[in-house]
Design a protein around this motif. Structure first.
Motif, PDB file in Angstrom:
ATOM      1  N   SER A 171       0.829  -1.207   0.000  1.00 53.01           N
ATOM      2  CA  SER A 171       0.000   0.000   0.000  1.00 53.01           C
ATOM      3  C   SER A 171       0.860   1.252   0.000  1.00 53.01           C
ATOM      4  O   SER A 171       0.571   2.232  -0.713  1.00 53.01           O
ATOM      5  CB  SER A 171      -0.915   0.008   1.225  1.00 53.01           C
ATOM      6  OG  SER A 171      -1.812  -1.075   1.198  1.00 53.01           O
ATOM      7  N   PHE A 174       2.474   1.706  -3.520  1.00 52.67           N
ATOM      8  CA  PHE A 174       1.494   2.164  -4.500  1.00 52.67           C
ATOM      9  C   PHE A 174       1.127   3.620  -4.271  1.00 52.67           C
ATOM     10  O   PHE A 174       0.992   4.403  -5.226  1.00 52.67           O
ATOM     11  CB  PHE A 174       0.240   1.287  -4.438  1.00 52.67           C
ATOM     12  CG  PHE A 174       0.273   0.115  -5.370  1.00 52.67           C
ATOM     13  CD1 PHE A 174      -0.191   0.224  -6.675  1.00 52.67           C
ATOM     14  CD2 PHE A 174       0.780  -1.099  -4.948  1.00 52.67           C
ATOM     15  CE1 PHE A 174      -0.151  -0.858  -7.541  1.00 52.67           C
ATOM     16  CE2 PHE A 174       0.828  -2.196  -5.801  1.00 52.67           C
ATOM     17  CZ  PHE A 174       0.354  -2.079  -7.107  1.00 52.67           C
ATOM     18  N   SER A 175       0.958   4.011  -3.009  1.00 54.96           N
ATOM     19  CA  SER A 175       0.580   5.390  -2.703  1.00 54.96           C
ATOM     20  C   SER A 175       1.715   6.370  -2.995  1.00 54.96           C
ATOM     21  O   SER A 175       1.465   7.546  -3.263  1.00 54.96           O
ATOM     22  CB  SER A 175       0.145   5.513  -1.245  1.00 54.96           C
ATOM     23  OG  SER A 175       1.219   5.190  -0.364  1.00 54.96           O
ATOM     24  N   PHE A 177       3.930   6.086  -5.569  1.00 49.84           N
ATOM     25  CA  PHE A 177       4.201   6.249  -6.999  1.00 49.84           C
ATOM     26  C   PHE A 177       2.948   6.328  -7.867  1.00 49.84           C
ATOM     27  O   PHE A 177       3.040   6.509  -9.071  1.00 49.84           O
ATOM     28  CB  PHE A 177       5.081   5.091  -7.484  1.00 49.84           C
ATOM     29  CG  PHE A 177       6.395   4.996  -6.761  1.00 49.84           C
ATOM     30  CD1 PHE A 177       7.414   5.897  -7.026  1.00 49.84           C
ATOM     31  CD2 PHE A 177       6.608   4.021  -5.799  1.00 49.84           C
ATOM     32  CE1 PHE A 177       8.632   5.822  -6.357  1.00 49.84           C
ATOM     33  CE2 PHE A 177       7.823   3.926  -5.127  1.00 49.84           C
ATOM     34  CZ  PHE A 177       8.842   4.839  -5.406  1.00 49.84           C
ATOM     35  N   THR A 178       1.764   6.196  -7.262  1.00 52.46           N
ATOM     36  CA  THR A 178       0.522   6.304  -8.007  1.00 52.46           C
ATOM     37  C   THR A 178      -0.476   7.138  -7.196  1.00 52.46           C
ATOM     38  O   THR A 178      -0.171   7.597  -6.106  1.00 52.46           O
ATOM     39  CB  THR A 178      -0.086   4.907  -8.299  1.00 52.46           C
ATOM     40  OG1 THR A 178      -0.532   4.321  -7.068  1.00 52.46           O
ATOM     41  CG2 THR A 178       0.939   3.981  -8.946  1.00 52.46           C
ATOM     42  N   SER A 179      -1.662   7.293  -7.746  1.00 55.14           N
ATOM     43  CA  SER A 179      -2.718   8.033  -7.043  1.00 55.14           C
ATOM     44  C   SER A 179      -3.585   7.096  -6.201  1.00 55.14           C
ATOM     45  O   SER A 179      -4.639   7.500  -5.706  1.00 55.14           O
ATOM     46  CB  SER A 179      -3.599   8.773  -8.058  1.00 55.14           C
ATOM     47  OG  SER A 179      -4.173   7.849  -8.978  1.00 55.14           O
ATOM     48  N   PHE A 180      -3.125   5.868  -6.036  1.00 55.64           N
ATOM     49  CA  PHE A 180      -3.870   4.860  -5.281  1.00 55.64           C
ATOM     50  C   PHE A 180      -3.988   5.272  -3.809  1.00 55.64           C
ATOM     51  O   PHE A 180      -3.010   5.672  -3.183  1.00 55.64           O
ATOM     52  CB  PHE A 180      -3.158   3.507  -5.377  1.00 55.64           C
ATOM     53  CG  PHE A 180      -3.719   2.447  -4.470  1.00 55.64           C
ATOM     54  CD1 PHE A 180      -4.932   1.836  -4.755  1.00 55.64           C
ATOM     55  CD2 PHE A 180      -3.036   2.060  -3.312  1.00 55.64           C
ATOM     56  CE1 PHE A 180      -5.445   0.859  -3.914  1.00 55.64           C
ATOM     57  CE2 PHE A 180      -3.541   1.075  -2.479  1.00 55.64           C
ATOM     58  CZ  PHE A 180      -4.761   0.481  -2.788  1.00 55.64           C
TER      59      PHE A 180
END
Length: 255
Positions: A171, A174-175, A177-180
């Motif tokens: 998590s 992902f947070s 390097f992405t907008s997740f």
């Protein structure tokens, strides 16, 4: 006698191998004063707790005097993690690594506690109270054999702990390097439910810590393993405290 891993830090390999090496080294002369004892582990755990609290007061004071605590807090967390990794491979140095961990982790705890307290006044005392009550309840349940640490119990808790660690790591990546946005962020019912689940698993790890320390004493491990056991217990308590902070902040933000 060999037993399986409990706390990921208090690993089976470290405890069993250390016990074997100590027996070989002292095959002729056994100094029982140099063996791991329950009272010694308790005393060292108390000492680590006092060091952590004293260190936490530093960044707490800095924060409430208008100073930026992010650098010492993050630095303390990183150094603390490094010391934990070193101790996992070199438990014989735990007498130095454990106090160091408490010192640097205290900087992190004090900083993050001050941030949460500024956002939600009174939350720190609530989290401390919840952590201490959970610890005492788990200790009582273990002491009176109401909860027994079986091999299946160990396997389930270890698997759940590793799953949580993996989820947090993925998590975070992902947070970064992405907008997740991870589901455990925010104050949704799903997020609150995840926090409750993580707290339960953290609490169950206390039973594994108690069991590992007790077996270490029974196996007459070397004296430095008191520091190693105390350090493992402190790691679990720190994790439990942080999770209580997160849960209480989610509940407070819903008001």
């Amino acid at each position: 006698m060999e037993f399986k891993s409990n706390n990921p830090f208090l690993s089976n390999k470290r405890f069993s191998n250390t016990a074997v090496q100590e027996k070989v080294h002292h095959a002729e002369i056994i100094d029982y004063g140099q063996e791991m004892s329950l009272s010694g582990t308790i005393n060292k755990t108390a000492l680590l707790f006092m060091i952590l609290v004293a260190s936490a007061m530093v960044t707490w004071w800095m924060s409430f005097n208008g100073m930026n605590v992010m650098l010492p807090a993050i630095g303390g967390a990183v150094v603390g993690l490094i010391l934990v990794v070193i101790a996992a491979f070199k438990p014989q140095y735990s007498g130095y690594l454990a106090p160091g961990y408490a010192l640097f982790e205290g900087l992190f705890i004090g900083g993050i506690s001050a941030i949460f307290e500024a956002m939600y006044p009174g939350i720190v005392m609530q989290a401390v109270g919840c952590t201490l009550v959970t610890f005492m309840v788990c200790l009582g349940l273990y002491k009176f054999k109401i909860v027994k640490v079986t091999e299946r119990f160990k396997s389930v808790v270890i698997a759940a702990t590793l799953a949580i660690a993996t989820y947090y790591l993925i998590s975070w990546l992902f947070s970064m390097f992405t907008s997740f946005v991870p589901v455990h962020y925010g104050n949704s019912m799903m997020s609150i439910g995840i926090s409750v689940f993580v707290i339960i698993i953290a609490a169950l790890n206390l039973f594994l810590d108690f069991d590992q320390i007790e077996k270490g004493v029974q196996q007459r491990m070397p004296k430095f393993m008191e520091w190693f056991g105390a350090m493992g217990l402190m790691i679990t308590l720190v994790w439990l405290y942080i999770e209580f902070l997160r849960l209480l902040s989610k509940l407070a933000s819903k008001d």
